[in-house]
Scaffold this motif. Structure first.
Motif, PDB file in Angstrom:
ATOM      1  N   PHE A  80       0.737  -1.216   0.036  1.00  0.00           N
ATOM      2  CA  PHE A  80       0.066   0.015   0.096  1.00  0.00           C
ATOM      3  C   PHE A  80       0.933   1.429  -0.005  1.00  0.00           C
ATOM      4  O   PHE A  80       0.645   2.190  -0.666  1.00  0.00           O
ATOM      5  N   THR A  81       2.113   1.258   0.842  1.00  0.00           N
ATOM      6  CA  THR A  81       2.861   2.189   0.814  1.00  0.00           C
ATOM      7  C   THR A  81       3.393   2.552  -0.553  1.00  0.00           C
ATOM      8  O   THR A  81       3.358   3.738  -0.954  1.00  0.00           O
ATOM      9  N   ARG A  96      11.384   1.755 -17.768  1.00  0.00           N
ATOM     10  CA  ARG A  96      10.250   0.848 -17.782  1.00  0.00           C
ATOM     11  C   ARG A  96      10.632  -0.349 -18.397  1.00  0.00           C
ATOM     12  O   ARG A  96       9.941  -1.471 -18.065  1.00  0.00           O
ATOM     13  N   THR A  97      11.749  -0.592 -19.184  1.00  0.00           N
ATOM     14  CA  THR A  97      12.309  -1.835 -19.555  1.00  0.00           C
ATOM     15  C   THR A  97      13.174  -2.549 -18.567  1.00  0.00           C
ATOM     16  O   THR A  97      13.346  -3.938 -18.894  1.00  0.00           O
ATOM     17  N   ILE A  98      13.291  -2.148 -17.577  1.00  0.00           N
ATOM     18  CA  ILE A  98      14.198  -2.583 -16.449  1.00  0.00           C
ATOM     19  C   ILE A  98      13.045  -3.141 -15.480  1.00  0.00           C
ATOM     20  O   ILE A  98      12.685  -2.576 -14.589  1.00  0.00           O
ATOM     21  N   PRO A  99      13.088  -4.330 -15.151  1.00  0.00           N
ATOM     22  CA  PRO A  99      12.374  -4.899 -13.987  1.00  0.00           C
ATOM     23  C   PRO A  99      12.611  -4.515 -12.841  1.00  0.00           C
ATOM     24  O   PRO A  99      13.898  -4.212 -12.544  1.00  0.00           O
ATOM     25  N   PRO A 100      11.621  -4.096 -11.985  1.00  0.00           N
ATOM     26  CA  PRO A 100      11.978  -3.639 -10.885  1.00  0.00           C
ATOM     27  C   PRO A 100      12.844  -4.844  -9.849  1.00  0.00           C
ATOM     28  O   PRO A 100      13.700  -4.186  -8.959  1.00  0.00           O
ATOM     29  N   LEU A 101      12.561  -5.843 -10.095  1.00  0.00           N
ATOM     30  CA  LEU A 101      13.340  -7.027  -9.414  1.00  0.00           C
ATOM     31  C   LEU A 101      14.480  -6.821  -9.702  1.00  0.00           C
ATOM     32  O   LEU A 101      15.540  -7.303  -9.023  1.00  0.00           O
ATOM     33  N   LYS A 144      12.593  -2.076  -0.050  1.00  0.00           N
ATOM     34  CA  LYS A 144      11.445  -2.867  -0.373  1.00  0.00           C
ATOM     35  C   LYS A 144      10.315  -2.053  -0.732  1.00  0.00           C
ATOM     36  O   LYS A 144       9.930  -2.259  -1.948  1.00  0.00           O
ATOM     37  N   ILE A 145      10.204  -0.687   0.038  1.00  0.00           N
ATOM     38  CA  ILE A 145       9.083   0.088  -0.602  1.00  0.00           C
ATOM     39  C   ILE A 145       9.467   0.706  -1.721  1.00  0.00           C
ATOM     40  O   ILE A 145       8.652   1.286  -2.686  1.00  0.00           O
ATOM     41  N   PHE A 146      10.782   0.913  -1.975  1.00  0.00           N
ATOM     42  CA  PHE A 146      11.262   1.591  -3.211  1.00  0.00           C
ATOM     43  C   PHE A 146      11.094   0.892  -4.568  1.00  0.00           C
ATOM     44  O   PHE A 146      10.330   1.447  -5.496  1.00  0.00           O
ATOM     45  N   VAL A 147      11.367  -0.500  -4.584  1.00  0.00           N
ATOM     46  CA  VAL A 147      11.078  -1.114  -5.712  1.00  0.00           C
ATOM     47  C   VAL A 147       9.750  -1.307  -5.999  1.00  0.00           C
ATOM     48  O   VAL A 147       9.105  -1.560  -7.272  1.00  0.00           O
ATOM     49  N   ILE A 148       8.996  -1.509  -4.955  1.00  0.00           N
ATOM     50  CA  ILE A 148       7.536  -1.386  -4.935  1.00  0.00           C
ATOM     51  C   ILE A 148       6.829  -0.149  -5.700  1.00  0.00           C
ATOM     52  O   ILE A 148       5.857  -0.119  -6.477  1.00  0.00           O
ATOM     53  N   GLY A 188      -0.890  -5.243  -9.528  1.00  0.00           N
ATOM     54  CA  GLY A 188      -0.498  -6.668  -9.580  1.00  0.00           C
ATOM     55  C   GLY A 188       1.139  -6.654  -9.763  1.00  0.00           C
ATOM     56  O   GLY A 188       1.527  -7.622  -9.092  1.00  0.00           O
ATOM     57  N   SER A 189       1.679  -5.802 -10.168  1.00  0.00           N
ATOM     58  CA  SER A 189       3.059  -5.661 -10.302  1.00  0.00           C
ATOM     59  C   SER A 189       3.583  -5.355  -8.999  1.00  0.00           C
ATOM     60  O   SER A 189       4.760  -5.925  -8.746  1.00  0.00           O
ATOM     61  N   CYS A 190       2.834  -4.676  -8.111  1.00  0.00           N
ATOM     62  CA  CYS A 190       3.391  -4.402  -6.751  1.00  0.00           C
ATOM     63  C   CYS A 190       3.338  -5.721  -5.843  1.00  0.00           C
ATOM     64  O   CYS A 190       4.356  -5.932  -5.144  1.00  0.00           O
ATOM     65  N   TRP A 191       2.270  -6.499  -5.930  1.00  0.00           N
ATOM     66  CA  TRP A 191       2.430  -7.791  -5.244  1.00  0.00           C
ATOM     67  C   TRP A 191       3.382  -8.667  -5.785  1.00  0.00           C
ATOM     68  O   TRP A 191       3.929  -9.298  -4.927  1.00  0.00           O
ATOM     69  N   ALA A 192       3.603  -8.798  -7.078  1.00  0.00           N
ATOM     70  CA  ALA A 192       4.627  -9.511  -7.808  1.00  0.00           C
ATOM     71  C   ALA A 192       5.999  -9.141  -7.231  1.00  0.00           C
ATOM     72  O   ALA A 192       7.030  -9.816  -6.946  1.00  0.00           O
ATOM     73  N   THR A 193       6.217  -8.034  -6.976  1.00  0.00           N
ATOM     74  CA  THR A 193       7.496  -7.322  -6.432  1.00  0.00           C
ATOM     75  C   THR A 193       7.909  -7.578  -4.892  1.00  0.00           C
ATOM     76  O   THR A 193       8.773  -7.632  -4.673  1.00  0.00           O
ATOM     77  N   VAL A 194       6.725  -7.175  -3.888  1.00  0.00           N
ATOM     78  CA  VAL A 194       6.887  -7.430  -2.846  1.00  0.00           C
ATOM     79  C   VAL A 194       7.286  -8.776  -2.443  1.00  0.00           C
ATOM     80  O   VAL A 194       8.117  -8.904  -1.178  1.00  0.00           O
ATOM     81  N   VAL A 195       6.760  -9.954  -3.032  1.00  0.00           N
ATOM     82  CA  VAL A 195       7.026 -11.282  -2.777  1.00  0.00           C
ATOM     83  C   VAL A 195       8.723 -11.315  -2.879  1.00  0.00           C
ATOM     84  O   VAL A 195       9.443 -12.113  -2.089  1.00  0.00           O
ATOM     85  N   ALA A 196       9.211 -10.726  -4.146  1.00  0.00           N
ATOM     86  CA  ALA A 196      10.659 -11.077  -4.416  1.00  0.00           C
ATOM     87  C   ALA A 196      11.424 -10.146  -3.442  1.00  0.00           C
ATOM     88  O   ALA A 196      12.655 -10.519  -2.789  1.00  0.00           O
ATOM     89  N   ALA A 197      10.990  -8.998  -3.136  1.00  0.00           N
ATOM     90  CA  ALA A 197      11.710  -7.972  -1.949  1.00  0.00           C
ATOM     91  C   ALA A 197      11.589  -8.564  -0.512  1.00  0.00           C
ATOM     92  O   ALA A 197      12.752  -8.543   0.036  1.00  0.00           O
ATOM     93  N   GLU A 198      10.758  -9.487  -0.324  1.00  0.00           N
ATOM     94  CA  GLU A 198      10.946  -9.966   1.228  1.00  0.00           C
ATOM     95  C   GLU A 198      11.506 -11.308   1.112  1.00  0.00           C
ATOM     96  O   GLU A 198      11.740 -11.718   2.196  1.00  0.00           O
TER      97      GLU A 198
END
Length: 268
Positions: A82-83, A117-122, A139-143, A202-212
């Protein structure tokens, strides 16, 4: 001379009743899909080794809920998503409007947007950890990046695709640029922005799993990694289902907001 007009044809069903039947049909179809999925899952668990069935996962979910573990992990992941999502949307919308409304700003900003945009946040997680440490900030930054890149392109495209006829008609009627932007551009861009928000979520949820997976002590992604270390398959499935449910609820809330804000659009 009296003119006799044919009586107007009335709709067979009032709009409220048609809406209620549509909602009931959607609910029934959703329940059928859920039952079908559970049956397929139960049958697959009998033929696939180490695949837990619905009953085992439900038992594990009950244990995690009673221990408070699932609630704490879900709250941690939800807070991060959410943040980062809120920060990304708040910054993306004005930047997208700026790019779409002013050609000079578009020429200066768009190359950077398209490049990053072509660089994945992961892919930026290792760099973010090196520069920001292993706390909550990376973690919040990549999300934030995941939400920002989706929303800024949607906002920009929404402004660019505004019907020029509407803008020209407003100018002919004497509307100022400020009035045109507030009364024409923003309402016409709202559907694009909301679609971008749903994609960004949807991208945020995919990213948070990897960030955690790195440097976290709580969260659904961390719980999945910890469970995989000890081969706790049921716990992994509980975390996966929790992510899906939270993401679905947030998406439905955005969809409801989209329908309220864009009720002037024709729908099928």
């Amino acid at each position: 001379m009296t003119v006799i007009t044919a009586p107007e044809k009335k709709s067979a069903q009032p709009p409220g009743r048609r809406g209620g039947r549509s909602a009931a049909r959607s609910l029934v179809l959703g329940l059928v899909a859920l039952v079908f999925g559970l049956v397929v899952w139960a049958l697959a668990s009998r033929g696939v080794e180490h695949l837990p069935g619905p009953a085992g996962v439900a038992t594990e979910a009950g244990r995690m809920i009673s221990d408070g573990m699932l609630f704490d992990d879900a709250l941690a992941s939800l807070r991060r998503v959410f943040t980062g999502f809120a920060l990304g949307v708040v910054l993306a919308v004005p930047v997208g409007f700026l790019m779409g409304w002013y050609p000079v700003a578009r020429g200066l900003i768009e190359p950077y947007i398209q490049f990053f945009r072509t660089i994945p946040p992961l892919a930026l997680i290792p760099l973010a950890i090196v520069l920001m440490g292993i706390g909550e900030t990376p973690k919040i930054f990549v999300i934030f990046l995941a939400a920002f890149m989706s929303c800024v392109v949607a906002a920009f495209q929404g402004v660019v695709d505004v019907d020029r006829t509407l803008i020209n008609a407003a100018r002919v009627l004497g509307a100022s640029d400020r009035t045109i932007f507030l009364k024409v551009v923003i309402p016409a861009s709202t559907p694009f922005i909301l679609v971008g928000m749903r994609i960004g979520l949807g991208s945020c949820w995919a990213t948070v799993v990897a960030a955690e997976l790195i440097g976290a002590q709580e969260g659904l992604g961390y719980r999945m990694q910890n469970a995989s270390t000890y081969y706790l398959m049921s716990q992994i499935f509980v975390a996966l289902i929790a992510i899906g449910v939270l993401g679905l609820v947030m998406d439905r809330l955005l969809l409801r907001a989209e329908r309220r804000l864009t009720n002037w659009q024709e729908r099928r």
